[in-house]
Design an enzyme around this catalytic site. Structure first.
Site, short mmCIF file in Angstrom:
data_model
loop_
_atom_site.label_atom_id
_atom_site.label_comp_id
_atom_site.label_asym_id
_atom_site.label_seq_id
_atom_site.Cartn_x
_atom_site.Cartn_y
_atom_site.Cartn_z
CE LYS A 84 -4.16 -1.87 0.16
NZ LYS A 84 -5.08 -1.70 -0.98
CB SER A 127 0.22 -8.06 -1.70
OG SER A 127 -0.77 -8.88 -1.10
CD GLU A 184 -10.58 3.90 0.12
OE1 GLU A 184 -10.49 5.13 -0.10
OE2 GLU A 184 -9.84 3.05 -0.41
#
Lengths: 386, 303
Positions: free
Chosen positions: A84, A369, A106
């Site tokens: 991220k 990830s 969000e």
């Protein structure tokens, strides 16, 4: 549409007041983000702040067990514990350079919210995170982390109190405060330019992996595998390989089975339909289906429009990995390699194991990830660890 | 609704003949479809010239807390498109009715109709169609559709379906919209242009924004009625908006507040509609006084 679509998917399905700010953002992105100064600053921060490049790891024990060469792209080792940060840094820098002084985002599991809080603190931008009440309760640690870094966490109590409701709340804030606020969308979803912008910021994953695996093996992998919720880590891995003879596999949140009525697999499920959601035209789960995945990061009824296109043209094969299969892979990677993957990434690991067992691919590249620390409570209750 | 042989649609006729027009909005199914019927009739009696009914969707964009809460109540009450159309079937109002909903609902309706129609077909296309929704709406007696998340660039299929079934397609115009995008929107709009008084979400506010004047000035060259919404709650706001040159005023959140808080919502809605209509007429009168010598404005008529 003039731009921003992927063979008809995507677009900018938002009320008129949001059209202009999005046009401005697209223009700023095309202009600022492609300048050398911007790229240099982003590259430096990706290295020094986020910890890039992330390693490519040859999973020796898993490879031995299944008779394929399995490589893991270790995005779990980045600052914050997931991919991220790549996108958060890119967008926050763009916001700063475009004169915005406030970030909103969000978050579902809290990973993207945490990444946003980190870059908000780093770049001295006021940061507000919208998070469903349900998620605030089950991801308390991430809420504490975000607050510690100075972000305000807004509990969203409407609707199902989940990720989709947090998106709605953030969109409303954005509509009201477009003049000074950047909405830092966390995945390759939403209206243009977000899907292509987030893809570009995440595509560093595939660029690195492509070089690393060639150095290591002298060639390209036969298959690339990633989990798909909104789909940013998957697009980030795939993009650099899009013109290569590499088969793509997307692992969606199969919940109780992609042929059941409880899953988050709009691409794998036969009841998925073309629809408009959160400002984009894309594939959405059928209306008799309840969105569900054991992994909060995959618990989303739609998917990025570029994935909808990949499915339509047959570039990528999408499969629902059930909760049980994902949990089994979570445990297996922990035991065989000493790496605890995020539950999201466990879906990709499970799919890679299936492919290795099928024996059609020699070299399989998996995007790991994120790390699984945040999933310890789920694991402890499933596997009786206490 | 009767379709006249003139170029004016039901909606344009309602606005021009009842100038200045009062357009009222409530969410269908809040708190139940039975009560919605009663409330729509009250708004009609109170002097609404057009009535917008919200068909609730679970993921709305840019609705303020008031309408958001109404949508949640309507969804909790189990409001579906079919129930909504049944309600419209039953309504016999003098004011033409419009539906306000999200593109998703229109596509979903099309794809569920398609799967119903082609159950034996070997290959379900899953490619949704906008026509079944428009056809059903026309059959029920709707005069127009508003879809906040439909960009003008992508409106052709819905535009064509609306043309075929004689419905107007209304677009919302933001205070920041100008130039090419304004042209694009105005080339698709029919019935009236929904002028948003300010940036942000729907909801009642205390003042009328200066942006309203700028928007109306930009729109004056387009030959379609202009109605202003977002933030209107009192007769005085209505007067100000009409005085600024709008052909109509749109009120939503203030009415939903009444439904949520009043002991007798039907009576309260009727009285509120009367207050707003009186305010609008007052605004038109003030306008007429100011513009003595210019072409006389259509004289306001009360029903």
């Amino acid at each position: 549409m003039t731009d921003g679509t992927f063979d008809g998917y995507g677009g900018r399905h938002v009320p008129d007041p949001l059209q202009e700010p999005l046009e401005e953002l697209a223009a700023a992105y095309d202009d600022v983000a492609k300048s050398d100064a911007f790229r240099t600053e982003l590259r430096d921060l990706l290295e020094e702040f986020a910890g890039r490049p992330s390693p490519l790891y040859y999973a020796r024990n898993l490879s031995d067990r299944y008779g394929a060469e399995i490589y893991l792209k270790r995005e779990d080792l980045l600052h914050g514990g997931a991919h991220k940060i790549n996108n958060a840094l890119g967008q926050a820098l763009l916001a700063k350079r475009s004169g915005r002084d406030r970030l909103i985002a969000e978050t579902g599991a809290g990973q993207h919210g945490t990444a946003t809080a980190m870059v908000g603190a780093l770049l001295d931008l006021e940061t507000e995170i919208y998070m469903g009440k349900k998620d605030v309760e089950r991801q308390e640690m991430n809420v504490f982390r975000m607050r510690l870094m100075g972000a305000e966490v807004n509990e969203v109590t409407r609707g199902d109190q989940g990720l989709a409701d947090a998106v709605d709340a953030a969109l409303e804030d954005f509509a009201e405060n477009v003049a000074d606020t950047h909405y830092l969308v966390g995945s390759v979803v939403g209206p243009d330019p977000f899907p292509r912008m987030v893809r570009d910021f995440q595509s560093v994953i595939g660029r690195e992996a492509r070089e690393q695996i060639q150095e290591r093996t002298g060639g390209l992998p036969d298959a690339a595998v990633a989990c798909v919720g909104g789909g940013s880590n998957a697009i980030g891995l795939f993009h650099a390989f899009r013109d290569d003879p590499v088969d793509f596999y997307g692992a969606e949140g199969g919940g109780e089975g992609s042929d059941s009525t409880k899953h988050a697999a709009p691409l794998a499920s036969e009841t998925g339909t073309d629809d408009v959601l959160h400002g984009m035209k894309t594939r959405v789960i059928g209306d008799d289906t309840e969105v569900h995945s054991v992994s909060a990061g995959l618990d989303y009824p739609g998917v990025g429009p570029e994935h909808a296109m990949y499915r339509a043209v047959g570039r990528c094969e999408y499969t629902g990995i059930t909760d049980e299969e994902a949990l089994a892979a979570f445990r297996e990677l922990s035991e065989t390699e000493g790496i605890v993957p995020a539950l999201e990434s466990s879906h990709a690991v499970a799919r890679a194991i299936q492919l290795a067992e099928a024996g059609e691919h020699e070299t399989i590249l998996v995007n790991l990830s994120g790390r699984g620390d945040k999933d310890m409570e789920t694991a402890a209750s499933k596997f009786d660890l206490s | 609704m009767s379709q006249e042989g003139t170029t004016d649609s039901d909606i344009e006729a309602a606005i021009r003949e009842n100038h200045p027009a009062l357009i009222t909005y409530i969410t269908a199914g809040d708190p139940s479809l039975e009560e919605t019927k009663e409330y729509v009739e009250a708004l009609d009696r109170g002097g609404s010239d057009l009535i917008e009914l919200g068909l609730p969707f679970s993921e709305p964009i840019a609705e303020g807390p008031t309408i958001q809460a109404a949508i949640n109540r309507a969804l909790d009450a189990g409001t579906t498109p079919e129930g909504f159309f049944d309600l419209v079937d039953d309504l016999e109002t003098e004011a033409p009715l419009l539906v306000m909903t999200y593109y998703n609902m229109i596509l979903q309706y099309g794809s569920s109709e398609a799967s119903r129609a082609s159950e034996s077909d070997a290959e379900p296309s899953n490619k949704p169609d906008v026509r079944p929704f428009v056809e059903r709406g026309a059959e029920a007696g709707l005069s127009g559709i508003i879809v906040p998340d439909l960009p003008a660039e992508e409106a052709d299929p819905l535009r064509e379906a609306c043309d075929d079934y004689g419905l107007d397609l209304v677009f919302i115009v933001a205070p920041t919209t100008e130039g090419e995008r304004l042209d694009r929107i105005m080339s698709q709009v029919s019935g009236f242009a929904y002028v948003q008084a300010r940036l942000g979400t729907t909801g009642a506010r205390a003042d009328v924004s200066g942006a309203t004047h700028d928007s109306l000035a930009r729109l004056s060259e387009y030959d379609v009625p202009k109605a202003v919404g977002f933030g209107v709650s009192e007769g005085d706001h209505a007067a100000e908006i009409i005085e600024a040159g709008a052909d109509g005023v749109i009120v939503g959140s203030a009415l939903i507040d009444l439904i949520a808080s009043s002991d007798d919502p039907a009576a309260a809605l009727e009285a509120k509609a009367e207050e707003l209509k009186r305010g609008a007429i007052r605004g038109a009168d003030d306008n007429a006084v100011e513009s003595v010598g210019e072409t006389a404005a259509t004289s306001p008529s009360e029903r």
